[in-house]
Design an enzyme around this catalytic site. Structure first.
Site, PDB file in Angstrom:
ATOM      1  N   ARG A 217       0.883  -1.112   0.000  1.00 58.34           N
ATOM      2  CA  ARG A 217      -0.082  -0.048   0.050  1.00 58.34           C
ATOM      3  C   ARG A 217       0.747   1.270  -0.004  1.00 58.34           C
ATOM      4  O   ARG A 217       2.005   1.211   0.359  1.00 58.34           O
ATOM      5  CB  ARG A 217      -0.787   0.229   1.086  1.00 58.34           C
ATOM      6  N   HIS A 218       0.393   2.457  -0.372  1.00 57.13           N
ATOM      7  CA  HIS A 218       1.198   3.548  -0.273  1.00 57.13           C
ATOM      8  C   HIS A 218       1.260   3.971   0.962  1.00 57.13           C
ATOM      9  O   HIS A 218       0.570   3.837   2.086  1.00 57.13           O
ATOM     10  CB  HIS A 218       0.335   4.600  -0.890  1.00 57.13           C
ATOM     11  N   GLU A 219       2.536   4.688   1.166  1.00 57.01           N
ATOM     12  CA  GLU A 219       3.153   5.084   2.542  1.00 57.01           C
ATOM     13  C   GLU A 219       2.278   6.205   3.077  1.00 57.01           C
ATOM     14  O   GLU A 219       1.659   6.880   2.361  1.00 57.01           O
ATOM     15  CB  GLU A 219       4.509   5.690   2.312  1.00 57.01           C
ATOM     16  N   ALA A 227       4.349  -0.019  -3.557  1.00 53.51           N
ATOM     17  CA  ALA A 227       3.336   0.735  -4.226  1.00 53.51           C
ATOM     18  C   ALA A 227       3.860   2.014  -4.564  1.00 53.51           C
ATOM     19  O   ALA A 227       3.188   2.619  -5.776  1.00 53.51           O
ATOM     20  CB  ALA A 227       1.826   0.850  -3.303  1.00 53.51           C
ATOM     21  N   ASP A 228       4.775   2.660  -3.961  1.00 50.29           N
ATOM     22  CA  ASP A 228       4.964   4.091  -4.554  1.00 50.29           C
ATOM     23  C   ASP A 228       6.102   4.308  -5.293  1.00 50.29           C
ATOM     24  O   ASP A 228       6.455   5.292  -5.835  1.00 50.29           O
ATOM     25  CB  ASP A 228       5.857   4.933  -2.884  1.00 50.29           C
TER      26      ASP A 228
END
Length: 585
Positions: A217-219, A227-228
């Site tokens: 998932r994004h930070e 994800a980033d």
């Protein structure tokens, strides 16, 4: 999911307690109340209270007296998923009144990463089988057998259909004694499509949930997760593709005005498609302007593509005959565009650090909420968030940014906002430089890889200075939400290195064809739009038997991603079949 059970036992008599928690991942955050624990009922009769705690990152638990809020004890612990734990609060000695808080494991946690290992082994096994199959099919005896089978089948088909004889079949076959003739392959670099496809496949996987693992998932704010990585890489490769595609057109003398019109039209198409698919219930009727989200992934791609393509159209220069006379030709020959990019980055720095934001410190880069010890709860994103709210309106940007989970921020903030688009252009422009290197040093593999390496190390050095090699302590932290300058230098560094490796393996040594990532890389926009539109439909999503299982989420997300890879393969095959059916000159 990502939780453990914690039972707190209070042996202290006449002492009501408050339990608070703080994640190691939350920078300069306030402790958050978890719950209250009543005082002990008597000697040997502790009171108990049950809670759920996060297992994503190590936690610090703090126990305070409810009456006077004094801290009684503090413990740091890393909980495991679905484990059961007990926290005992008791006096170490009746004389010293020293309070201890030991944690006891009542039930061992599960290994939540085991599904990833199994998935890796399955996909690795499939890849090995395909590689072995390709090796076997390449053996001369097998190739001769296959050729005889194909020739026999084609001969029988022609005879049965009365369309010709076996001689015609032989004439139509290739001079290569293995397969029928195909048109000569183009000089298109497979490594670029492979890199683009790799980024797109990871993007689809994380957009579908990534098995609900936190690192897919994004930070929440500063830092990087898997994800980033992918969106900036996609932007980078878009810049590389721009210079390669426009170079051939401009060299043929195609009018620049017409190219500009095509660029405007394509950018507008991308922007409108992005607005449609990013807003919920787009297929349920007319969109409501009151809550229409304007920024988005395709919208940023459209704007970035437009600016970088226009720069290439305006300042294009053909490859000099003697490229060795220039030390850094991608800079020297393209200096007007570099002046624009430096000015654009200077504007980003000035707006970010010098623009006054009401009730916020100058140059604020934090998440707001409980971050920075709760001093600036409504300053999420600093100048970037302020510009979006002022220019687009609070209701037309993302309402639930990643910072709202860990930092409990309440302000709307859009990671694809206006100010971040400046650095998206810089990212694509750096990718454009990779394209120029490929053009200027065509077929000079060592020169290409050396320059990729130099650019990668140079950008990595800039990132190290800006971040002080830390997540939160640098001058400009790596931050995907802000698309900070250090974020694009770090991701561009990674992009140059990854492209170097893929270029060497795919285009230089030809050890790998780029499959299966090559196929979605050839149909990137179609696959991206398709995965967004159909993400809630079967077979990409179904009702789970256990929605708290990483394994089932991972299986669903991997299957959905694999289906889109297969669809892109079918699209690629269809295109090749159509090309083979077209008459050649």
């Amino acid at each position: 999911m990502d939780e453990a059970s914690l039972t707190v036992h209070n042996e202290l008599l006449n002492e009501n307690l408050t339990l608070s928690w703080l994640s190691d991942h939350c920078y300069q955050c306030l402790f958050q109340k978890l719950g209250a624990i009543p005082s002990g009922k008597g000697p040997g009769l502790p009171s108990s209270a049950a809670f759920f705690v996060s297992t994503q990152h190590p936690l610090t638990l703090q126990v305070n007296s409810t009456q006077d809020t004094r801290e009684l004890c503090r413990v740091h612990f890393s909980f495991g998923e679905h484990g059961n734990y007990s926290l005992w609060i008791k006096n170490l000695s009746n004389f010293t009144q020293k309070i201890t808080c030991p944690i006891v494991i009542d039930k061992e946690p599960i290994n939540s990463y085991l599904p990833i290992l199994i998935a890796f082994l399955v996909y690795a096994g499939v890849a090995i089988l395909i590689a072995i199959g390709g090796f076997v099919m390449g053996l001369d005896p097998v190739k001769k057998i296959m050729y005889r089978m194909i020739t026999t089948m084609e001969t029988e088909r022609l005879i049965n259909s009365e369309l010709g004889s076996s001689n015609q079949a032989s004439e139509s076959s290739s001079s290569d004694p293995t397969f029928p003739a195909h048109r000569v392959a183009t000089s298109r670099l497979r490594s670029l499509d492979t890199f683009r496809g790799l980024s797109l496949v990871i993007m689809i996987f994380v957009n579908y949930g990534g098995g609900r693992y936190w690192f897919f998932r994004h930070e929440s704010w500063n830092g990087l997760t898997v994800a980033d990585l992918v969106f900036p890489w996609f932007v980078f490769i878009m810049g590389t593709s721009i210079t390669l595609s426009l170079n051939s057109v401009l060299k043929r003398g195609y009018p620049r005005v017409k190219l500009f019109r095509k660029t405007v039209w394509r950018s507008l198409q991308l922007f409108l498609i992005g607005v449609i698919i990013i807003n919920p219930k787009y297929c349920m009727g007319p969109l409501s302007w009151d809550s229409l989200r304007i920024p988005g992934v395709l919208q940023r791609l459209a704007f970035t593509y437009f600016v970088v393509a226009v720069l290439e159209i305006l300042f294009f220069k053909a490859r000099p005959e003697d490229i060795t006379m220039f030390l850094i030709p991608e800079l020297v020959l393209y200096w007007p565009a570099w002046i624009f990019i430096v000015a654009l980055e200077t504007m980003w720095l000035c707006l970010t650090f010098l623009l006054p934001v009401p009730d916020c410190p100058l140059g604020y880069l934090g998440p707001g909420g409980i971050g920075d010890f709760g001093h600036h709860p409504n300053c999420t994103g600093g100048a970037a968030g302020y510009i979006d709210r002022w220019l687009l309106g609070e209701k037309h940007i993302h309402q639930t940014p990643t910072s709202h989970v860990l930092y409990l921020s309440t302000m709307p903030y859009d990671p694809e906002g206006v100010l971040g688009s400046f650095n998206s252009i810089v990212m694509a422009f750096l990718g454009l430089q990779a394209g120029k290197i490929l053009l200027y040093y065509k077929d000079l593999h060592l020169q290409i890889m050396t320059r990729f390496l130099i650019w990668g190390f140079m950008l990595g050095g800039i990132s190290a200075i800006l971040t002080k090699c830390s997540r939160d302590q640098g001058f400009i932290p790596v931050n995907k939400n802000l698309w900070s300058f250090s974020y694009i230098t770090t991701l561009s560094c990674f992009a140059f290195i990854v492209l170097l490796i893929i270029y060497y393996v795919v285009d230089v040594r030809r050890w790998w064809s780029g499959a299966p990532f090559f196929y979605p890389g050839m149909n990137s926009i179609l696959v991206y739009v398709g995965h967004e539109v159909f993400q809630n439909y079967f077979p990409f999503k179904w009702k789970m038997l256990n929605s708290q299982s990483h394994a089932e989420h991972l299986a669903q997300n991997l299957l959905a991603t694999s289906i889109w890879v297969f669809i892109s393969y079918l699209l690629y095959s269809k295109k090749n079949i159509l090309e083979d059916l077209m008459p050649t000159c």
